[in-house]
Design a protein around this motif. Structure first.
Motif, PDB file in Angstrom:
ATOM      1  N   ILE A 286      77.261  33.516  32.567  1.00 22.08           N
ATOM      2  CA  ILE A 286      78.215  34.236  31.722  1.00 22.08           C
ATOM      3  C   ILE A 286      79.133  35.120  32.569  1.00 22.08           C
ATOM      4  O   ILE A 286      80.352  35.159  32.368  1.00 22.08           O
ATOM      5  N   LYS A 287      78.557  35.818  33.542  1.00 25.77           N
ATOM      6  CA  LYS A 287      79.350  36.731  34.375  1.00 25.77           C
ATOM      7  C   LYS A 287      80.288  35.985  35.315  1.00 25.77           C
ATOM      8  O   LYS A 287      81.327  36.513  35.718  1.00 25.77           O
ATOM      9  N   ASN A 288      79.910  34.757  35.700  1.00 23.28           N
ATOM     10  CA  ASN A 288      80.702  34.005  36.680  1.00 23.28           C
ATOM     11  C   ASN A 288      81.185  32.676  36.117  1.00 23.28           C
ATOM     12  O   ASN A 288      81.295  31.681  36.838  1.00 23.28           O
ATOM     13  N   PHE A 289      81.500  32.669  34.808  1.00 20.33           N
ATOM     14  CA  PHE A 289      81.812  31.396  34.149  1.00 20.33           C
ATOM     15  C   PHE A 289      83.058  30.751  34.752  1.00 20.33           C
ATOM     16  O   PHE A 289      84.091  31.397  34.912  1.00 20.33           O
ATOM     17  N   GLY A 290      82.919  29.482  35.101  1.00 24.26           N
ATOM     18  CA  GLY A 290      84.022  28.723  35.684  1.00 24.26           C
ATOM     19  C   GLY A 290      83.750  27.244  35.529  1.00 24.26           C
ATOM     20  O   GLY A 290      82.940  26.822  34.687  1.00 24.26           O
ATOM     21  N   MET A 291      84.378  26.423  36.368  1.00 22.94           N
ATOM     22  CA  MET A 291      84.257  24.972  36.237  1.00 22.94           C
ATOM     23  C   MET A 291      82.826  24.499  36.459  1.00 22.94           C
ATOM     24  O   MET A 291      82.313  23.661  35.705  1.00 22.94           O
ATOM     25  N   TYR A 292      82.132  25.006  37.487  1.00 29.34           N
ATOM     26  CA  TYR A 292      80.758  24.572  37.764  1.00 29.34           C
ATOM     27  C   TYR A 292      79.831  24.919  36.597  1.00 29.34           C
ATOM     28  O   TYR A 292      78.989  24.109  36.193  1.00 29.34           O
ATOM     29  N   GLN A 293      79.982  26.122  36.080  1.00 26.93           N
ATOM     30  CA  GLN A 293      79.149  26.539  34.951  1.00 26.93           C
ATOM     31  C   GLN A 293      79.426  25.663  33.732  1.00 26.93           C
ATOM     32  O   GLN A 293      78.511  25.287  32.992  1.00 26.93           O
ATOM     33  N   PHE A 294      80.705  25.321  33.536  1.00 23.00           N
ATOM     34  CA  PHE A 294      81.072  24.455  32.404  1.00 23.00           C
ATOM     35  C   PHE A 294      80.454  23.068  32.552  1.00 23.00           C
ATOM     36  O   PHE A 294      79.971  22.485  31.571  1.00 23.00           O
ATOM     37  N   VAL A 295      80.465  22.524  33.765  1.00 23.77           N
ATOM     38  CA  VAL A 295      79.897  21.193  34.001  1.00 23.77           C
ATOM     39  C   VAL A 295      78.399  21.183  33.702  1.00 23.77           C
ATOM     40  O   VAL A 295      77.882  20.251  33.065  1.00 23.77           O
ATOM     41  N   VAL A 296      77.680  22.208  34.153  1.00 16.46           N
ATOM     42  CA  VAL A 296      76.238  22.289  33.883  1.00 16.46           C
ATOM     43  C   VAL A 296      75.986  22.409  32.384  1.00 16.46           C
ATOM     44  O   VAL A 296      75.098  21.747  31.832  1.00 16.46           O
ATOM     45  N   LEU A 297      76.772  23.244  31.713  1.00 13.12           N
ATOM     46  CA  LEU A 297      76.636  23.406  30.266  1.00 13.12           C
ATOM     47  C   LEU A 297      76.872  22.089  29.542  1.00 13.12           C
ATOM     48  O   LEU A 297      76.107  21.696  28.659  1.00 13.12           O
ATOM     49  N   ALA A 298      77.951  21.386  29.926  1.00 15.93           N
ATOM     50  CA  ALA A 298      78.262  20.099  29.293  1.00 15.93           C
ATOM     51  C   ALA A 298      77.159  19.077  29.552  1.00 15.93           C
ATOM     52  O   ALA A 298      76.802  18.288  28.662  1.00 15.93           O
ATOM     53  N   GLY A 299      76.601  19.082  30.767  1.00 13.31           N
ATOM     54  CA  GLY A 299      75.518  18.148  31.079  1.00 13.31           C
ATOM     55  C   GLY A 299      74.284  18.380  30.228  1.00 13.31           C
ATOM     56  O   GLY A 299      73.638  17.427  29.770  1.00 13.31           O
ATOM     57  N   CYS A 300      73.947  19.645  29.982  1.00 15.89           N
ATOM     58  CA  CYS A 300      72.782  19.963  29.156  1.00 15.89           C
ATOM     59  C   CYS A 300      73.008  19.554  27.696  1.00 15.89           C
ATOM     60  O   CYS A 300      72.096  19.044  27.029  1.00 15.89           O
ATOM     61  N   ILE A 301      74.216  19.770  27.200  1.00 14.39           N
ATOM     62  CA  ILE A 301      74.541  19.345  25.824  1.00 14.39           C
ATOM     63  C   ILE A 301      74.446  17.833  25.713  1.00 14.39           C
ATOM     64  O   ILE A 301      73.916  17.289  24.738  1.00 14.39           O
ATOM     65  N   LEU A 302      74.942  17.129  26.724  1.00 17.13           N
ATOM     66  CA  LEU A 302      74.880  15.668  26.735  1.00 17.13           C
ATOM     67  C   LEU A 302      73.439  15.174  26.689  1.00 17.13           C
ATOM     68  O   LEU A 302      73.101  14.260  25.932  1.00 17.13           O
ATOM     69  N   LEU A 303      72.568  15.776  27.489  1.00 17.05           N
ATOM     70  CA  LEU A 303      71.178  15.339  27.553  1.00 17.05           C
ATOM     71  C   LEU A 303      70.457  15.492  26.219  1.00 17.05           C
ATOM     72  O   LEU A 303      69.685  14.613  25.814  1.00 17.05           O
ATOM     73  N   ASP A 304      70.703  16.604  25.541  1.00 16.07           N
ATOM     74  CA  ASP A 304      69.851  16.952  24.404  1.00 16.07           C
ATOM     75  C   ASP A 304      70.446  16.659  23.021  1.00 16.07           C
ATOM     76  O   ASP A 304      69.697  16.497  22.066  1.00 16.07           O
TER      77      ASP A 304
END
Length: 342
Positions: A286-304
């Protein structure tokens, strides 16, 4: 009701198995900090429940039954997997960056402490002259220790003449004890400190120790940052803990020697001790939200969660019960054709 296995059934089954298998592994890793060895069993149970719910959802959709309650249960269970997945993936992909940021902050902390203590000490000369002497002193010390030209050579002598011009005092050229040029550099530096400052023995020793520590940890950190990702991940926490212990000790000592009215020191705690913990992963993202954080978030949504969306979209509604309907890809009108009697 005659059910037959269709290509769509096989495709959805394989896709669900693949996604949830990856989710199972990441959930297992992500829950280890909380449940330890039991995280394997918990992750397995959650993943099996998700697979079972996927099967129930498809059957309900095919039979034309309501799917809202099943979707709600799936989202509830998948949320636990999502949290654990995010922790595992974020820790894996961002650990090196987190360690690197912490190490660079430590360098900045040592530099800030060094400058803060310097500004509180008493000197015979004005600030600009004192800073200039300090710079030339450090250059002279490095020159004396230079492996290619050890000792008080031509370059070191030129720097000493500059210091003599700035101070108006003579600097004695000392000699090394054996081949110990590190010791020679330290003794030459202390001689110049004595010329410049009106410091007590405790203040002089404090200044010297902080300068040495700042140089030492800056060098060690820079060397560590040049290593491979694997080595950095393995060695960073130990270096962080050791350097912060030294920093806190020197900062507390500075406050004792100089007094609370001159300097206020706050000990620093390692943030990276929390790496791998669920709360830290989300807080850092949350404090350092950027492209890498977005990619990880999107990957977790995709998995589940994406498998449920696909099942709801491609499954023919009511095809086993005779009801009309269909997926968004196969929605066709059906009914009896009435042929009038002539």
């Amino acid at each position: 009701m005659n059910k037959k296995t269709t290509p769509a059934d096989l495709f959805l089954g394989i896709l669900a198995l693949l996604l949830i298998s990856v989710s199972f592994y990441q959930t297992w890793l992500g829950l280890q900090q909380i449940f330890g060895p039991a995280s394997f069993v918990i992750a397995l149970v959650l993943s099996l429940l998700l697979l079972f719910l996927c099967w129930m959802l498809r059957n309900a959709k095919l039979a034309g039954k309501p799917t809202g309650s099943l979707v709600g249960i799936y989202i509830f269970i998948a949320s636990f997997c999502f949290i654990a997945n995010f922790n595992a993936l974020y820790t894996r992909f961002m650990k090196t960056d987190i360690y690197t940021d912490e190490l660079r902050d430590i360098n900045k902390n040592f530099t800030a402490l060094e400058n803060d203590v310097e500004s509180k000490l008493s000197y015979k000369y004005n600030k600009a002259t004192t800073q200039n002497i300090e710079i030339k002193k450090k250059q002279m010390m490095e020159q004396i220790k230079d492996p290619g030209n050890k000792g008080i050579g031509t370059r070191a002598q030129l720097l000493i003449k500059d210091i003599e011009r700035l101070t108006g005092q003579k600097v004695d050229l000392l000699t090394p004890v054996g081949e110990d040029y590190e010791d020679l550099a330290e003794r030459m530096g202390k001689q110049i400190d004595n010329i410049v400052s009106d410091l007590s023995p405790e203040e002089r020793l404090l200044k010297n120790d902080i300068n040495n520590a700042a140089f030492k940890w800056n060098k060690n950190i820079q060397e560590l940052l040049l290593l491979s990702k694997k080595d950095k991940d393995g060695l960073s926490q130990g270096l962080i803990d050791e350097s912060l212990a030294d920093y806190n000790k020197l900062g507390s000592r500075a406050q004792t020697v100089l007094g609370n009215d001159k300097i206020h020191f706050e000990p620093v705690v390692s943030k990276t001790q929390q790496v791998g913990k669920i709360g830290f992963a989300f807080e850092h993202a949350i404090k350092n939200f950027g492209m890498y954080q977005f990619v990880v978030l999107a990957g977790c949504i995709l998995l589940d969660f994406v498998i449920v969306i696909i099942i709801l979209l491609v499954t023919d509604s009511g095809s086993y019960s005779g009801n009309s309907g269909g997926s968004v890809f196969t929605n066709k009108r059906s009914g009896k054709t009435i042929i009038p009697n002539n």
